[in-house]
Enzyme design. Sequence first.
Site, PDB file in Angstrom:
ATOM      1  N   CYS A   1      -0.369   4.105   2.410  1.00 14.55           N
ATOM      2  CA  CYS A   1      -0.425   3.702   3.864  1.00 14.55           C
ATOM      3  C   CYS A   1       1.423   3.830   4.315  1.00 14.55           C
ATOM      4  CB  CYS A   1      -0.600   2.565   4.243  1.00 14.55           C
ATOM      5  SG  CYS A   1      -2.477   2.249   3.789  1.00 14.55           S
ATOM      6  N   ASP A   2       2.123   3.277   3.563  1.00 12.69           N
ATOM      7  CA  ASP A   2       3.374   3.053   3.668  1.00 12.69           C
ATOM      8  C   ASP A   2       4.549   4.098   3.166  1.00 12.69           C
ATOM      9  OD1 ASP A   2       2.598   0.927   5.610  1.00 12.69           O
ATOM     10  OD2 ASP A   2       2.783  -0.314   3.916  1.00 12.69           O
TER      11      ASP A   2
ATOM     12  N   CYS B   1       0.838  -1.143  -0.183  1.00 13.07           N
ATOM     13  CA  CYS B   1       0.069   0.004   0.069  1.00 13.07           C
ATOM     14  C   CYS B   1       0.751   1.297  -0.012  1.00 13.07           C
ATOM     15  CB  CYS B   1      -1.036  -0.014   1.145  1.00 13.07           C
ATOM     16  SG  CYS B   1      -1.962   1.380   1.380  1.00 13.07           S
TER      17      CYS B   1
END
Length: 517
Positions: free
Chosen positions: A347-348, A344
């Site tokens: 997200c990361d 992701c």
Amino acid sequence: MLDANMKQQLGTYLNNLRNPIELQVSVNDSPKSKELETLAREIAELNNQISLTTTNEKIDGRSPVMTIAKAGSEARVAFAGVPMGHEFTSLVLALLQAGSHPSKEDQALQDQAKSLSRPLNFEVYVSLSCHNCPDVVQAVNLMAALNPNVTATMIDGGVFPDEVKERNIMAVPSLYLNGEVLANGKMTLAEILNKVDDDADAKAAAALADKDPFDVLVVGGGPAGASAAIYAARKGIRTGLLAERFGGQVADTVGIENFISVPYTEGPKLVAHLEEHVKEYDVDVMKTQKAVAVRKTDSGLTEVELENGAVLAGKSVILATGARWREMNVPGEQEYKAKGVCFCPHCDGPLFKGKRVAVIGGGNSGIEAAIDLAGLVEHVTVLEFSDVLRADAVLVKKAEATANIDIIKMAMTTEVIGDGERVTAIKYQDRNTGESHVIELAGIFVQIGLVPNTEFLKGTVELTERGEIIIDGHGQTNVPGVFAAGDCTNVAYKQIIISMGAGATAALGSFDYLIRN
């Protein structure tokens, strides 16, 4: 910190406080501390039931930190960092819960959280751009609000980089329990409870044991499963839906621009609407339940065995188990998952600010990920197995025009290399020359398509070589009374709207099967 519109909305929410609450902020000389103190003061000014104190002492070894507590009670919920961005909702809910405003979460889950008897200290490492992190933060915050044995702290990795480095956190949300890693990635309250409640499986199996056979039992809670459940329930027949995670992959999707009638929406919002719509009908929804086997009985019913040992039955069954991200299946991938190997970018990505990363895959998701990451990281290398990029031309053009993106075609990833704690490089083979190359980097974002969640169905229904359930125009499999829909099937295109249509088709096909048999 808060504009006039946000203050007005938050002030309206805070009118729901049923008792006074106390905010305490640990301050220091950092800019983030000043932001957090400003935010706390603006919140306190919105309602006379909110009091604020500040301290120069660290809270649990951290500063800046804001704690939230019912007046006169010990604080059990804390935000280490400034809870804005995606975490602003987590802050609002924490304020309301401290003020004894009731949660809308399932009452059975709340009762389960209240019954936990051992001390549980949760820490959730997040990035404020992570759309999956709030689910975990809000779940453990609610547990803390309900149970004096539980504490919960949100930690912004960008504010506490030394902790992130020390704990080798390479993906968010990263959930710690009593100082040890509990899980990585998006999780619901039910999933967390299942991990910390030793009796969870037995309780769940007992609750499901006495259910009568359903007319239609839907396995899966994504767009296909939700659509199937709604269409079946509208026929007035007894409908059940079991899902390991309601929403499926859509819950992990950020921007959705091709859902007809809505110019733009986001995955979590669409999932909430799907669940809300399903609940409008008489559907028995059983969440956090994983199917492990399907079999026909001599009576003609189809049984679905669950991971916790329970067995449910249906006169007809609709399989809508969806798909998951395809992995590279190369040495080092599993070892360094969540330690540099990610799925992701939204997200990361912030965890790799100023570092070099690679994106595996040249389809739309891969090129979009490269473009998004290019604004955060030092450099992005896209590795594409084929000699052409499959992404839309407009995306390819933008990627090629971005200075810190390199695209390498005919590249077969062969190994993820690390130092035992985190990714340090990736190895690939030039498919034209056969030569191997190593690229030093810190992160690898895998974007190479989907794998159907059908492993447990081998030998039960007919599958393609890729593991997709083979269906006809009515959604029927080769097993009478067993239907399927969505990304787990051999449908030509894997799209949300197609899965919804397929779910409706399978439900109508199932109903037709029932009235004819």
